[in-house]
Design an enzyme around this catalytic site. Structure first.
Site, short mmCIF file in Angstrom:
data_model
loop_
_atom_site.label_atom_id
_atom_site.label_comp_id
_atom_site.label_asym_id
_atom_site.label_seq_id
_atom_site.Cartn_x
_atom_site.Cartn_y
_atom_site.Cartn_z
CE1 TYR A 69 -24.35 65.37 -49.97
CE2 TYR A 69 -23.01 65.96 -51.88
CZ TYR A 69 -23.15 65.77 -50.52
OH TYR A 69 -22.07 65.98 -49.70
CG HIS A 70 -24.90 70.30 -56.89
ND1 HIS A 70 -25.49 71.38 -57.48
CD2 HIS A 70 -23.58 70.59 -56.83
CE1 HIS A 70 -24.58 72.26 -57.79
NE2 HIS A 70 -23.41 71.82 -57.41
CG LEU A 105 -24.38 64.57 -58.54
CD1 LEU A 105 -23.48 64.60 -57.32
CD2 LEU A 105 -23.56 64.24 -59.77
#
Length: 191
Positions: A190-191, A187
């Site tokens: 990805y963020h 995450l």
């Protein structure tokens, strides 16, 4: 110390664990070189230079807020920057493990740079929130938004936020350099 007959005696040399099996957080036999003040400030100066280039590309005049026809909005720029980012992470990790972490205290080396980066992020994100709320409250931008209202300043804030995503690559780079891979999740990347 008294031992009973069932407890075998372990010689001190045999009780020593090989370095390859020992705890990775245990201090190594060679002490790390503390970074000089010049090295620490050089890292901070490099970060300031990168942030300066980022600022020059990001903070264009508000009336010239880039639109869809700008190369940064094409698929090529985000794709190449993201692929470069994803490729650079394992390379940086290997380089850090094999070279940097063996000789330098990276936490101390990066301290000023991380403080500078985090302070800049706090101010930048605070400014974006202020400008967005100003657009909603004082400039008449609709709360949900639309594609025809571009003169309230919200498009400029969205542009700066978009560009800030590239600057936020440094979050992950600092984690990798410090060896904090447990903090680097899917995450986060990805963020």
């Amino acid at each position: 110390m008294c031992q009973d007959a069932t407890t075998p005696s372990i010689p001190k040399k045999a009780a020593k664990m090989p370095a390859s099996l020992s705890n990775k957080d245990a201090p190594s036999s060679a002490p790390l070189t503390p970074p000089s003040l010049m090295a620490r400030y050089t890292c901070a100066a490099i970060l300031v230079g990168i942030m300066g280039i980022w600022g020059k590309l990001t903070f264009v005049p508000e009336t010239e807020t880039p639109s869809v026809d700008v190369p940064l909005h094409s698929y090529r720029t985000p794709l190449s920057l993201t692929v470069g980012y994803l490729i650079s992470l394992p390379i940086l990790h290997l380089f850090t493990q094999r070279v940097l972490a063996k000789h330098f205290d990276l936490k101390a080396l990066l301290f000023e740079s991380m403080v500078l980066y985090n302070v800049a992020q706090v101010f930048l994100n605070g400014w974006m929130v202020y400008r967005f709320l100003d657009s909603l409250i004082n400039r008449g931008h609709p709360f949900v938004g639309d594609i025809s209202t571009v003169s309230t300043g919200t498009a400029y804030v969205v542009w700066v936020h978009y560009c800030d995503k590239y600057l936020e690559f440094f979050d992950t780079y600092f984690m990798v350099l410090r060896g904090k891979l447990d903090q680097v999740s899917f995450l986060h990347v990805y963020h």
